[in-house]
Design a protein around this motif. Structure first.
Motif, short mmCIF file in Angstrom:
data_model
loop_
_atom_site.label_atom_id
_atom_site.label_comp_id
_atom_site.label_asym_id
_atom_site.label_seq_id
_atom_site.Cartn_x
_atom_site.Cartn_y
_atom_site.Cartn_z
N PHE A 268 37.15 32.67 39.27
CA PHE A 268 37.74 32.70 40.60
C PHE A 268 38.54 33.97 40.88
CE2 PHE A 268 37.30 28.30 39.20
CZ PHE A 268 36.55 27.78 40.23
N LEU A 269 38.55 34.91 39.93
CA LEU A 269 39.32 36.13 40.12
C LEU A 269 38.83 36.93 41.33
CD1 LEU A 269 39.84 37.49 36.51
CD2 LEU A 269 41.65 37.01 38.17
N LEU A 270 39.77 37.46 42.08
CA LEU A 270 39.45 38.36 43.17
C LEU A 270 39.18 39.77 42.63
CD1 LEU A 270 42.20 37.29 45.74
CD2 LEU A 270 39.79 36.63 45.76
N THR A 271 38.46 40.56 43.41
CA THR A 271 38.26 41.95 43.05
C THR A 271 39.46 42.78 43.49
OG1 THR A 271 37.24 42.60 45.14
CG2 THR A 271 35.79 41.66 43.44
N ARG A 272 39.55 43.98 42.99
CA ARG A 272 40.62 44.89 43.41
C ARG A 272 40.52 45.18 44.90
NH1 ARG A 272 39.29 49.79 39.58
NH2 ARG A 272 38.62 48.04 38.29
N PHE A 273 39.28 45.19 45.44
CA PHE A 273 39.09 45.46 46.86
C PHE A 273 39.69 44.34 47.71
CE2 PHE A 273 35.31 47.07 44.53
CZ PHE A 273 35.61 48.42 44.60
N GLU A 274 39.54 43.11 47.23
CA GLU A 274 40.10 41.97 47.97
C GLU A 274 41.62 41.97 47.94
OE1 GLU A 274 36.89 38.41 47.59
OE2 GLU A 274 37.50 39.32 45.69
N MET A 275 42.21 42.39 46.82
CA MET A 275 43.66 42.47 46.77
C MET A 275 44.18 43.64 47.61
SD MET A 275 44.78 39.85 45.35
CE MET A 275 46.51 40.34 45.41
N ALA A 276 43.40 44.71 47.69
CA ALA A 276 43.76 45.81 48.58
C ALA A 276 43.75 45.33 50.03
CB ALA A 276 42.79 46.98 48.39
N ASP A 277 42.75 44.53 50.37
CA ASP A 277 42.67 43.98 51.72
C ASP A 277 43.85 43.06 52.00
OD1 ASP A 277 41.16 43.49 54.25
OD2 ASP A 277 41.08 41.44 53.47
N PHE A 278 44.25 42.26 51.00
CA PHE A 278 45.44 41.43 51.16
C PHE A 278 46.65 42.28 51.52
CE2 PHE A 278 49.33 40.64 48.66
CZ PHE A 278 49.91 39.69 49.48
N ALA A 279 46.85 43.39 50.80
CA ALA A 279 48.02 44.23 51.04
C ALA A 279 48.02 44.76 52.47
CB ALA A 279 48.04 45.39 50.04
N ARG A 280 46.86 45.19 52.95
CA ARG A 280 46.78 45.69 54.33
C ARG A 280 47.08 44.58 55.33
NH1 ARG A 280 42.51 49.20 52.21
NH2 ARG A 280 41.06 47.45 52.30
N ARG A 302 47.62 49.01 41.61
CA ARG A 302 47.20 50.34 42.08
C ARG A 302 46.38 50.23 43.35
NH1 ARG A 302 43.20 53.79 38.35
NH2 ARG A 302 41.82 52.07 38.98
N ALA A 303 45.43 49.30 43.39
CA ALA A 303 44.60 49.12 44.58
C ALA A 303 45.45 48.76 45.79
CB ALA A 303 43.54 48.05 44.33
N MET A 304 46.44 47.90 45.58
CA MET A 304 47.31 47.49 46.68
C MET A 304 48.17 48.66 47.15
SD MET A 304 48.29 43.83 44.97
CE MET A 304 49.73 43.53 45.96
N ALA A 305 48.74 49.41 46.20
CA ALA A 305 49.57 50.55 46.57
C ALA A 305 48.76 51.59 47.34
CB ALA A 305 50.19 51.17 45.32
#
Length: 344
Positions: A268-280, A302-305
């Protein structure tokens, strides 16, 4: 080695989003330094360099807060593993490790308290004394070792969260209070999550919000309501797992009919891209403190930052798939646009 920062958490929040990052316990368990089940941070004393390295990786990834690894480092949990005699040593050491790494960059140090499993709303008067005593001793040691503010997190009960807030305010430190959201709509003592955050704000919390339990998909709708209901700063630290309306928290996730929480969550892990999208998305909602909780790891931070427009030390090693010996010539226009959007 640089000196401690002079920019406190409230000053930073007034000037923009603060990037946080937690999930130390889950990540150190994956690395073989913490036992799943009790999740007591014995690693602080047994393998301090492992803790420092993880702090350092978060710092390089863009995390602005080194959170002292004192989650579950309280009397109730240390008894479970027979280390109650290490209570003070463990708490002091955790703050020292966080300080050592924070000084390597422009980072804050947060003291940390959490759900104690000792609070009982049906016996609030007596159990509140137990909770308050645990918080007071943990934070007294943390203040002596040097912290900038306190994160009181994963609060299942509003009553327990208010005790933590009182103790923090008595120490005259900025307070970030976040609720756990394992219940569908309300805390275990019957308060709607939005209402509970408003009560915390009204009682003087500088930052309120949610952490753990829910992934971005099921946390952000609640966060949006909280942001509209309070005037103080708001924090969101979800888990990087794909929760849904049917399984709104990661405790409810199942794989092949078997419970996945807490050590079978990888599907169920999200990708780094999905966590980046969360941050935005969180930034667009007006969230001020954007981080990650259990399951978190440096590549997510890092992806979120970077999604928030930051260039961080670890950005030097961000993906450049066009240079991949096999994929480089096969990265089509759509892929290039995807990578460009992610980096922007």
């Amino acid at each position: 080695m640089s000196q401690r920062t002079t920019r406190g958490v409230l000053e930073r929040l007034a000037n923009g989003v603060v990037v946080g990052g937690e999930g130390y316990v889950f990540e150190l368990e994956r690395r073989g330094y913490i036992k799943a089940g009790p999740y007591v941070p014995e690693v602080v004393l047994d393998f301090p360099n492992a803790v420092k390295e993880l702090h350092r990786e978060y710092l390089r990834a863009g995390c602005e807060v080194m959170v002292a690894l004192t989650y579950y480092a309280h009397r109730e949990k240390l008894k479970d593993v027979g280390r109650e005699n290490d209570l003070e040593k463990m708490n002091r050491q955790a703050v020292r490790l966080a300080n050592e790494v924070a000084r390597e960059g422009d980072a804050l140090v947060a003291g940390n308290i959490c759900n104690t499993w000792a609070y009982d709303p049906d016996n609030a008067k007596e159990t509140a004394k137990v909770v308050r005593a645990q918080y007071e001793e943990q934070l007294a040691w943390a203040v002596e070792e040097g912290i900038d503010f306190v994160i009181a997190e994963t609060n299942d009960y509003l009553g327990e969260a208010l005790i933590g807030l009182e103790v923090i305010k008595e120490l005259k430190l900025p307070a970030m209070i976040t609720l756990a959201t394992v219940q569908p709509t309300q805390t275990r003592d019957g308060y709607d999550y939005v209402e509970a955050c408003k009560i915390l704000a009204d009682h003087g919390a500088d930052i309120v919000g949610l952490n753990c339990d829910r992934g971005p998909a099921t946390m952000l709708p609640l966060i949006e309501q909280i942001r509209k209901s309070v005037s103080c700063y708001v924090a969101a630290q979800p888990v990087p797992y794909r929760t849904t309306e049917q399984a709104s928290t990661f405790e409810a996730l199942e794989f092949n009919g078997q419970r996945s929480f807490p050590i079978g969550l990888e599907p169920f892990l999200l990708t780094r891209f999905e966590m980046a999208d969360f941050a935005r998305r969180a930034q667009a909602l007006g969230v001020n403190y954007i981080g990650i909780c259990c399951g978190g790891a440096p590549h997510y931070v890092r992806a979120m930052a970077e999604a928030l427009g930051r260039t961080v030390p670890a950005s030097k090693y961000s993906p450049a798939m066009e240079l991949h010996p096999m994929l480089g010539t096969q990265v089509d226009e759509k892929d290039q646009q995807f990578l460009s959007d992610w980096k922007d």
